[in-house]
Enzyme design. Structure first.
Site, PDB file in Angstrom:
ATOM      1  N   TYR A  24      11.333  88.558  35.387  1.00  0.00           N
ATOM      2  CA  TYR A  24      10.316  87.843  34.608  1.00  0.00           C
ATOM      3  C   TYR A  24       8.881  88.222  34.954  1.00  0.00           C
ATOM      4  O   TYR A  24       7.949  87.755  34.302  1.00  0.00           O
ATOM      5  CB  TYR A  24      10.520  86.327  34.774  1.00  0.00           C
ATOM      6  CG  TYR A  24      11.869  85.870  34.264  1.00  0.00           C
ATOM      7  CD1 TYR A  24      12.214  86.033  32.935  1.00  0.00           C
ATOM      8  CD2 TYR A  24      12.807  85.298  35.118  1.00  0.00           C
ATOM      9  CE1 TYR A  24      13.457  85.640  32.456  1.00  0.00           C
ATOM     10  CE2 TYR A  24      14.057  84.891  34.653  1.00  0.00           C
ATOM     11  CZ  TYR A  24      14.367  85.067  33.321  1.00  0.00           C
ATOM     12  OH  TYR A  24      15.598  84.679  32.847  1.00  0.00           O
ATOM     13  N   ASN A  75       9.423  79.489  23.666  1.00  0.00           N
ATOM     14  CA  ASN A  75      10.333  80.156  24.586  1.00  0.00           C
ATOM     15  C   ASN A  75      11.268  79.062  25.093  1.00  0.00           C
ATOM     16  O   ASN A  75      10.903  78.279  25.972  1.00  0.00           O
ATOM     17  CB  ASN A  75       9.582  80.819  25.745  1.00  0.00           C
ATOM     18  CG  ASN A  75      10.539  81.570  26.670  1.00  0.00           C
ATOM     19  OD1 ASN A  75      11.755  81.423  26.589  1.00  0.00           O
ATOM     20  ND2 ASN A  75       9.981  82.384  27.561  1.00  0.00           N
ATOM     21  N   HIS A  81      20.169  79.433  24.410  1.00  0.00           N
ATOM     22  CA  HIS A  81      21.551  79.876  24.255  1.00  0.00           C
ATOM     23  C   HIS A  81      22.542  78.724  24.123  1.00  0.00           C
ATOM     24  O   HIS A  81      23.735  78.953  23.976  1.00  0.00           O
ATOM     25  CB  HIS A  81      21.944  80.751  25.463  1.00  0.00           C
ATOM     26  CG  HIS A  81      20.873  81.724  25.845  1.00  0.00           C
ATOM     27  ND1 HIS A  81      20.479  82.734  25.007  1.00  0.00           N
ATOM     28  CD2 HIS A  81      20.065  81.803  26.947  1.00  0.00           C
ATOM     29  CE1 HIS A  81      19.496  83.422  25.595  1.00  0.00           C
ATOM     30  NE2 HIS A  81      19.226  82.870  26.767  1.00  0.00           N
ATOM     31  N   ASP A  88      18.260  72.498  15.320  1.00  0.00           N
ATOM     32  CA  ASP A  88      18.177  71.536  14.211  1.00  0.00           C
ATOM     33  C   ASP A  88      16.762  70.975  14.084  1.00  0.00           C
ATOM     34  O   ASP A  88      16.247  70.819  12.972  1.00  0.00           O
ATOM     35  CB  ASP A  88      19.170  70.386  14.418  1.00  0.00           C
ATOM     36  CG  ASP A  88      20.601  70.795  14.112  1.00  0.00           C
ATOM     37  OD1 ASP A  88      20.806  71.835  13.451  1.00  0.00           O
ATOM     38  OD2 ASP A  88      21.524  70.064  14.519  1.00  0.00           O
ATOM     39  N   HIS A 101      10.613  85.646  24.263  1.00  0.00           N
ATOM     40  CA  HIS A 101      11.263  85.730  25.572  1.00  0.00           C
ATOM     41  C   HIS A 101      10.589  86.837  26.366  1.00  0.00           C
ATOM     42  O   HIS A 101      10.286  87.904  25.814  1.00  0.00           O
ATOM     43  CB  HIS A 101      12.758  86.042  25.440  1.00  0.00           C
ATOM     44  CG  HIS A 101      13.479  84.983  24.671  1.00  0.00           C
ATOM     45  ND1 HIS A 101      13.842  83.791  25.235  1.00  0.00           N
ATOM     46  CD2 HIS A 101      13.849  84.925  23.370  1.00  0.00           C
ATOM     47  CE1 HIS A 101      14.418  83.042  24.303  1.00  0.00           C
ATOM     48  NE2 HIS A 101      14.427  83.704  23.167  1.00  0.00           N
ATOM     49  N   SER A 103      11.973  88.505  28.908  1.00  0.00           N
ATOM     50  CA  SER A 103      12.926  89.587  29.168  1.00  0.00           C
ATOM     51  C   SER A 103      13.581  90.038  27.866  1.00  0.00           C
ATOM     52  O   SER A 103      13.555  89.313  26.861  1.00  0.00           O
ATOM     53  CB  SER A 103      13.996  89.092  30.157  1.00  0.00           C
ATOM     54  OG  SER A 103      14.713  88.004  29.591  1.00  0.00           O
ATOM     55  N   ARG A 112      23.411  85.769  26.825  1.00  0.00           N
ATOM     56  CA  ARG A 112      22.003  85.682  26.409  1.00  0.00           C
ATOM     57  C   ARG A 112      21.761  86.382  25.073  1.00  0.00           C
ATOM     58  O   ARG A 112      20.663  86.364  24.538  1.00  0.00           O
ATOM     59  CB  ARG A 112      21.087  86.293  27.474  1.00  0.00           C
ATOM     60  CG  ARG A 112      21.089  85.518  28.779  1.00  0.00           C
ATOM     61  CD  ARG A 112      20.054  86.074  29.750  1.00  0.00           C
ATOM     62  NE  ARG A 112      20.411  85.763  31.110  1.00  0.00           N
ATOM     63  CZ  ARG A 112      20.106  84.629  31.748  1.00  0.00           C
ATOM     64  NH1 ARG A 112      19.389  83.710  31.162  1.00  0.00           N
ATOM     65  NH2 ARG A 112      20.497  84.417  32.990  1.00  0.00           N
TER      66      ARG A 112
HETATM   67  C1  DQA Z   1      14.010  83.702  28.925  1.00  0.00           C
HETATM   68  C2  DQA Z   1      15.420  84.307  28.795  1.00  0.00           C
HETATM   69  C3  DQA Z   1      16.495  83.235  28.954  1.00  0.00           C
HETATM   70  O1  DQA Z   1      17.794  83.823  28.826  1.00  0.00           O
HETATM   71  C4  DQA Z   1      16.389  82.596  30.309  1.00  0.00           C
HETATM   72  O2  DQA Z   1      17.336  81.545  30.430  1.00  0.00           O
HETATM   73  C5  DQA Z   1      15.020  82.116  30.623  1.00  0.00           C
HETATM   74  C6  DQA Z   1      13.873  82.924  30.229  1.00  0.00           C
HETATM   75  C7  DQA Z   1      12.908  84.776  28.879  1.00  0.00           C
HETATM   76  O3  DQA Z   1      11.763  84.416  28.659  1.00  0.00           O
HETATM   77  O4  DQA Z   1      13.198  85.958  29.103  1.00  0.00           O
HETATM   78  O5  DQA Z   1      14.839  81.096  31.274  1.00  0.00           O
HETATM   79  O6  DQA Z   1      13.799  82.821  27.823  1.00  0.00           O
END
Ligand code: DQA
Length: 150
Positions: A24, A75, A81, A88, A101, A103, A112
């Site tokens: 991250y 985010n 997931h 909704d 996101h 990542s 993911r």
């Molecule tokens: C995330 C990706 C998600 O899979 C993960 O659970 C996160 C961060 C991202 O910003 O890359 O907490 O949302």
């Protein structure tokens, strides 16, 4: 007329900077907040930037945003997931939604690869780190301005 957007960050994003920095990055959520607010200001947008570890609180924020803000950036972190309820809530708002996101979800674990939020989002940005938030602000400014002209 001044426009406003809400930026919602889900669980564990308050720990950015210390949390798995190889995935991250080292940028903290406060730094992302400052950069996002500055980009919004430059584009004439008031940015309300928030983080919660609670799914219920996030759903409440989305419901309250209906008719009150011009766009939403989210985010959803881990809730991306799992949360049909956040999907909704987002499907019920009437403004553009951009999913972000840090990542690249598609280079990571299979679980993911699926996002409930994507079903309710106008677009999704992933894999560009903190810069993704700035790209999302640019995109939402454009969508808001197009909607205003329609
Ligand atoms: C995330 C990706 C998600 O899979 C993960 O659970 C996160 C961060 C991202 O910003 O890359 O907490 O949302």
């Amino acid at each position: 007329m001044s426009r406003s957007i809400l930026v919602i960050n889900g669980p564990n994003l308050n720990q950015l900077g210390q949390r798995e920095p190889h995935i991250y990055g080292h940028t903290t959520l406060d730094e992302i907040k400052a950069a996002t607010m500055a980009r919004g200001k430059a584009l004439g947008l008031d940015v309300d930037f928030r983080q919660s570890n609670s799914e219920a609180e996030i759903i409440g924020w989305i419901q309250a945003a209906r008719g009150k803000t011009d766009g939403l950036i989210i985010n959803g972190a881990g809730l991306t997931h799992t949360s049909v309820a956040i999907m909704d809530a987002l499907l019920a708002v009437d403004q553009p939604v951009i999913e972000v996101h840090l990542s690249n979800l598609f280079r990571r674990e299979e679980f993911r690869h699926h996002s409930f939020i994507s079903r309710a989002a106008t677009g999704m940005i992933c894999g560009l780190g903190a810069q993704g938030y700035l790209i999302a602000v640019d995109a939402i400014a454009e969508l808001i301005s197009k909607a205003g002209k329609a």
